[in-house]
Scaffold this motif. Structure first.
Motif, PDB file in Angstrom:
ATOM      1  N   HIS A  16       0.687  -1.101   0.310  1.00  0.00           N
ATOM      2  CA  HIS A  16       0.176  -0.540  -0.261  1.00  0.00           C
ATOM      3  C   HIS A  16       0.756   1.370  -0.007  1.00  0.00           C
ATOM      4  O   HIS A  16       0.933   1.982  -0.413  1.00  0.00           O
ATOM      5  N   HIS A  17       2.072   1.296   1.118  1.00  0.00           N
ATOM      6  CA  HIS A  17       2.612   2.156   0.603  1.00  0.00           C
ATOM      7  C   HIS A  17       3.697   2.465  -0.809  1.00  0.00           C
ATOM      8  O   HIS A  17       3.903   3.648  -1.344  1.00  0.00           O
ATOM      9  N   LEU A  25       3.945   9.774  -7.726  1.00  0.00           N
ATOM     10  CA  LEU A  25       4.663   9.256  -9.730  1.00  0.00           C
ATOM     11  C   LEU A  25       3.937  10.225 -10.058  1.00  0.00           C
ATOM     12  O   LEU A  25       4.180  10.658 -11.610  1.00  0.00           O
ATOM     13  N   MET A  26       2.250   9.358 -10.985  1.00  0.00           N
ATOM     14  CA  MET A  26       1.559  10.197 -11.607  1.00  0.00           C
ATOM     15  C   MET A  26       1.460  11.142 -11.620  1.00  0.00           C
ATOM     16  O   MET A  26       0.708  11.631 -12.242  1.00  0.00           O
ATOM     17  N   ARG A  48      -3.503   5.318  -6.681  1.00  0.00           N
ATOM     18  CA  ARG A  48      -3.619   5.320  -4.948  1.00  0.00           C
ATOM     19  C   ARG A  48      -3.595   3.451  -4.109  1.00  0.00           C
ATOM     20  O   ARG A  48      -3.421   3.720  -3.188  1.00  0.00           O
ATOM     21  N   ASN A  49      -4.574   3.885  -4.351  1.00  0.00           N
ATOM     22  CA  ASN A  49      -5.484   1.916  -3.673  1.00  0.00           C
ATOM     23  C   ASN A  49      -5.362   0.941  -4.434  1.00  0.00           C
ATOM     24  O   ASN A  49      -5.975  -0.006  -4.154  1.00  0.00           O
ATOM     25  N   HIS A  50      -4.337   0.888  -5.389  1.00  0.00           N
ATOM     26  CA  HIS A  50      -4.428  -0.620  -6.573  1.00  0.00           C
ATOM     27  C   HIS A  50      -4.070  -1.462  -5.351  1.00  0.00           C
ATOM     28  O   HIS A  50      -4.395  -2.872  -5.735  1.00  0.00           O
ATOM     29  N   ASP A  51      -3.298  -1.628  -4.037  1.00  0.00           N
ATOM     30  CA  ASP A  51      -2.902  -1.772  -3.636  1.00  0.00           C
ATOM     31  C   ASP A  51      -3.521  -2.738  -1.794  1.00  0.00           C
ATOM     32  O   ASP A  51      -2.794  -3.227  -1.133  1.00  0.00           O
ATOM     33  N   LEU A 152      -2.562   3.503 -14.970  1.00  0.00           N
ATOM     34  CA  LEU A 152      -2.523   2.691 -13.759  1.00  0.00           C
ATOM     35  C   LEU A 152      -1.375   2.053 -13.871  1.00  0.00           C
ATOM     36  O   LEU A 152      -0.206   1.680 -12.625  1.00  0.00           O
ATOM     37  N   GLN A 153      -1.009   1.486 -14.670  1.00  0.00           N
ATOM     38  CA  GLN A 153      -0.273   0.131 -15.109  1.00  0.00           C
ATOM     39  C   GLN A 153       1.033   1.056 -14.896  1.00  0.00           C
ATOM     40  O   GLN A 153       2.562   0.464 -14.613  1.00  0.00           O
TER      41      GLN A 153
END
Length: 257
Positions: A16-17, A25-26, A48-51, A152-153
């Protein structure tokens, strides 16, 4: 968990970090490749929340008996991984529907090569979720969504580059994922075909060819370094909990500067 092994310690970066770093970055991505349209906030929310599904697992890392080292995201057991994937997408769905569609497809990419029953059930469930959510999202545009998914990727890969490599590593010793650069999507014509070249110029500076960001900027990698002797004495979870966080400062800039 992202884990780097040293002679006397392991460095841990929570997934998550890493995702927070991906958003940092994005946020600097060139505006012409990330138009300030109605979806910008949703795309950054997804990045931000993808993981986020990993968050509770990474507070108490697991030990891999077979390898005598901690499990990390590349070898974590498949079945619990699908549980945390699904829970993470559920969390994002409660925050932002468009972001949840992005995260759902993102996770599915990691499972498509698995032909097991649980993998098929996960994919079927996420395809149904995306179909349901697309009907709820007003103005959904497939072509624009594909660009947002590519962002996102890209955020995921640029952040992973910062996290899986030792600061200042030479090209030959980079993580195998990125020795040839970062995968370049084909729906941004200003990006190079195939791969985006990236490398450490020194311990705190990362250089990027065909620079896709709006300017040079600084980011931070948050990690814990846990001594192997502390793991042997107290167990992984206690040693990890008692270790302090440390911050690696990185400067991102064009390769020609």
């Amino acid at each position: 968990m992202i884990v780097r092994e040293h002679k006397k310690s392991f460095s841990f970066v929570q997934q998550h970090h890493h995702a927070h770093l991906a958003e940092d970055l994005m946020k600097h991505w060139k505006k012409e490749m990330f138009p300030d349209d109605q979806w910008r906030h949703s795309v950054l929310t997804a990045i931000r929340n993808h993981d986020i599904g990993w968050a509770p697992f990474d507070e108490q890392p697991f030990w891999n008996d077979a390898k005598s080292k901690p499990f990390q995201f590349t070898d974590f057991p498949f079945l619990p991984k699908t549980v945390l994937y699904r829970q993470g997408i559920d969390v994002v769905e409660n925050i932002d529907l468009y972001a949840a569609i992005l995260c759902s497809l993102h996770y599915e990419q990691f499972i498509q090569g698995n032909n097991g029953k649980e993998a098929k059930l996960f994919i079927e469930g996420e395809q149904s979720r995306r179909e349901r959510l697309r009907k709820e999202v007003e103005g959904f545009n497939k072509e624009l969504f594909e660009k947002h998914f590519a962002l996102l990727q890209l955020g995921d890969n640029f952040s992973l580059y910062c996290c899986v490599n030792e600061p200042g590593v030479d090209k030959a010793n980079e993580h195998i994922f990125f020795r040839d650069g970062i995968p370049s999507p084909d729906n941004f014509h200003s990006l190079p075909i195939g791969r985006i070249e990236i490398y450490f110029a020194d311990q705190h500076t990362i250089k990027v060819e065909n620079y896709p960001f709006s300017s040079s900027f600084d980011v931070e990698v948050k990690q814990k370094k846990v001594l192997k002797k502390d793991i042997e004495a107290n167990g992984l979870q206690v040693a990890y909990k008692e270790a302090d966080y440390e911050v690696i400062h990185l400067h991102i800039s064009p390769a020609n500067k």
